[in-house]
Design a protein around this motif. Structure first.
Motif, PDB file in Angstrom:
ATOM      1  N   GLY A  45       0.789  -1.222   0.000  1.00 59.26           N
ATOM      2  CA  GLY A  45       0.000   0.000   0.000  1.00 59.26           C
ATOM      3  C   GLY A  45       0.819   1.269   0.000  1.00 59.26           C
ATOM      4  N   GLN A 274      -6.604   5.821   3.977  1.00 58.81           N
ATOM      5  CA  GLN A 274      -7.477   4.647   3.913  1.00 58.81           C
ATOM      6  C   GLN A 274      -6.808   3.530   3.115  1.00 58.81           C
ATOM      7  OE1 GLN A 274     -10.504   4.536   5.690  1.00 58.81           O
ATOM      8  NE2 GLN A 274     -10.121   2.365   5.306  1.00 58.81           N
ATOM      9  N   GLN A 275      -6.036   3.891   2.104  1.00 56.57           N
ATOM     10  CA  GLN A 275      -5.266   2.884   1.361  1.00 56.57           C
ATOM     11  C   GLN A 275      -4.283   2.185   2.291  1.00 56.57           C
ATOM     12  OE1 GLN A 275      -3.830   3.749  -2.679  1.00 56.57           O
ATOM     13  NE2 GLN A 275      -1.751   3.342  -1.973  1.00 56.57           N
ATOM     14  N   ASP A 278      -6.383  -0.159   4.588  1.00 58.88           N
ATOM     15  CA  ASP A 278      -6.884  -1.345   3.884  1.00 58.88           C
ATOM     16  C   ASP A 278      -5.772  -2.331   3.550  1.00 58.88           C
ATOM     17  OD1 ASP A 278      -9.384  -0.195   4.009  1.00 58.88           O
ATOM     18  OD2 ASP A 278      -9.347   0.571   1.955  1.00 58.88           O
ATOM     19  N   SER A 279      -4.568  -1.817   3.300  1.00 53.22           N
ATOM     20  CA  SER A 279      -3.443  -2.688   2.930  1.00 53.22           C
ATOM     21  C   SER A 279      -2.744  -3.306   4.140  1.00 53.22           C
ATOM     22  CB  SER A 279      -2.418  -1.894   2.128  1.00 53.22           C
ATOM     23  OG  SER A 279      -1.770  -0.930   2.956  1.00 53.22           O
ATOM     24  N   LYS A 297     -10.191   1.828  12.042  1.00 49.75           N
ATOM     25  CA  LYS A 297     -10.514   0.950  10.918  1.00 49.75           C
ATOM     26  C   LYS A 297     -10.946   1.742   9.693  1.00 49.75           C
ATOM     27  CE  LYS A 297      -9.756  -2.802  13.283  1.00 49.75           C
ATOM     28  NZ  LYS A 297      -8.531  -3.598  13.007  1.00 49.75           N
ATOM     29  N   THR A 298     -11.481   2.930   9.943  1.00 49.90           N
ATOM     30  CA  THR A 298     -11.924   3.812   8.863  1.00 49.90           C
ATOM     31  C   THR A 298     -11.463   5.222   9.168  1.00 49.90           C
ATOM     32  OG1 THR A 298     -13.900   2.451   8.517  1.00 49.90           O
ATOM     33  CG2 THR A 298     -13.905   4.671   7.563  1.00 49.90           C
TER      34      THR A 298
END
Length: 310
Positions: A45, A274-275, A278-279, A297-298
């Motif tokens: 990421g 966020q990338q 998520d990675s 988490k977000t």
């Protein structure tokens, strides 16, 4: 629950904002180009993402530089033994530079209270400095909520007084930094005590910690992130310190700041963060600095009102 340890109120007029920001900018350290350490550079990421780079404001794209303000709160941001800026924020700033295709110049402005005026005066594009999100702050700037923090209690090692909560501070000597959220929290707790807390108000955090180390104070109430890091990386003379990690009071967000008239930058940074989330890169950085439980988490914007108020 209530807000956390660095609630900043920067309601200043335009001229005063510029003056304060200029003074802070001059008083701070030199700009440091942030490049990812090998462990961060290899994380999934953390790669140039052209779509996100293309969404940056034209002025930043043309300059190729992102100017970032910070101040020092280990392990969020601090100087290593070689004088280099290190910590969660340094790692995240360096990773953002890779993802957005920018050189990131980070400057320690010397005081947390200088951050908001510096953003408002356009001295910096972004702050990454562990500032607590708060609805009042959101009226002035956009706040990117990138991690949690909380408040805990610190004692000398092994907690000989068996302190388990704020109610156990009654009748004890408690050191707190002057004018902080934690100081107000201890004052509120003391008001409920049969024997009030003996509150020791001390200007600088290192001196607060030293008061506990040397036995002048029985405990301190401090930010969770700093307390956990201090427990693992002892400095100063006297007995070792111990955070009480099971005590997590006043959970809320720490945020990055952008000017309200710069939504393109805000949205690009949110997407890049966020990338990383998520990675798995973001969580790896948080765990590197022993703060995995504070990972979000977000990535949200101006979300303080949705956190518990007390």
């Amino acid at each position: 629950m209530m807000r956390i340890h660095k609630i900043l109120k920067a309601g200043v007029a335009g001229a005063m904002v510029s003056l304060i920001a200029a003074s802070a900018y001059a008083a701070g350290g030199a700009a440091e180009k942030m490049t990812p350490d090998a462990d961060v550079a290899k994380l999934p990421g953390v790669v140039l993402t052209q779509k996100l780079a293309d969404g940056l404001p034209p002025s930043i794209k043309s300059s190729g530089v992102l100017k970032v303000a910070t101040d020092l709160t280990p392990p969020i941001s601090f100087h290593g033994e070689d004088g280099k800026l290190i910590g969660i924020d340094a790692d995240i700033a360096a990773a953002l530079g890779v993802i957005l295709g920018l050189d990131v110049e980070m400057i320690d402005v010397g005081a947390g209270a200088a951050i908001v005026p510096s953003i408002l005066a356009k001295r910096f594009d972004l702050s990454i400095s562990g500032i607590n999100d708060d609805p009042e702050l959101e009226k002035q700037v956009d706040v990117i909520d990138y991690m949690y923090d909380a408040t805990t209690i610190m004692t000398i090692k092994d907690n000989p007084l068996a302190i388990k909560g704020l109610e156990d501070l009654c009748g004890k000597k408690v050191a707190v930094p002057v004018g902080t959220f934690q100081a107000k929290m201890v004052e509120a707790a003391s008001a409920k005590c049969a024997t009030p807390v003996n509150i020791m108000s001390i200007p600088k955090m290192p001196d607060v910690l030293q008061a506990v180390r040397t036995g002048r104070a029985d405990a301190t109430v401090n930010g969770y992130a700093t307390s956990v890091y201090t427990t693992e990386h002892q400095t100063g003379n006297g007995k070792g310190l111990q955070a009480l990690p099971d005590i997590r009071l006043a959970v809320g967000y720490l945020g990055m700041l952008t000017a309200k008239d710069n939504p393109q930058l805000r949205d690009s940074v949110v997407a890049a963060l966020q990338q990383m989330v998520d990675s798995g890169a973001y969580e790896t950085i948080m765990k590197k600095w022993s703060l995995g439980p504070l990972a979000v988490k977000t990535v949200k914007v101006n979300d303080a009102a949705n956190m518990p108020a007390d």
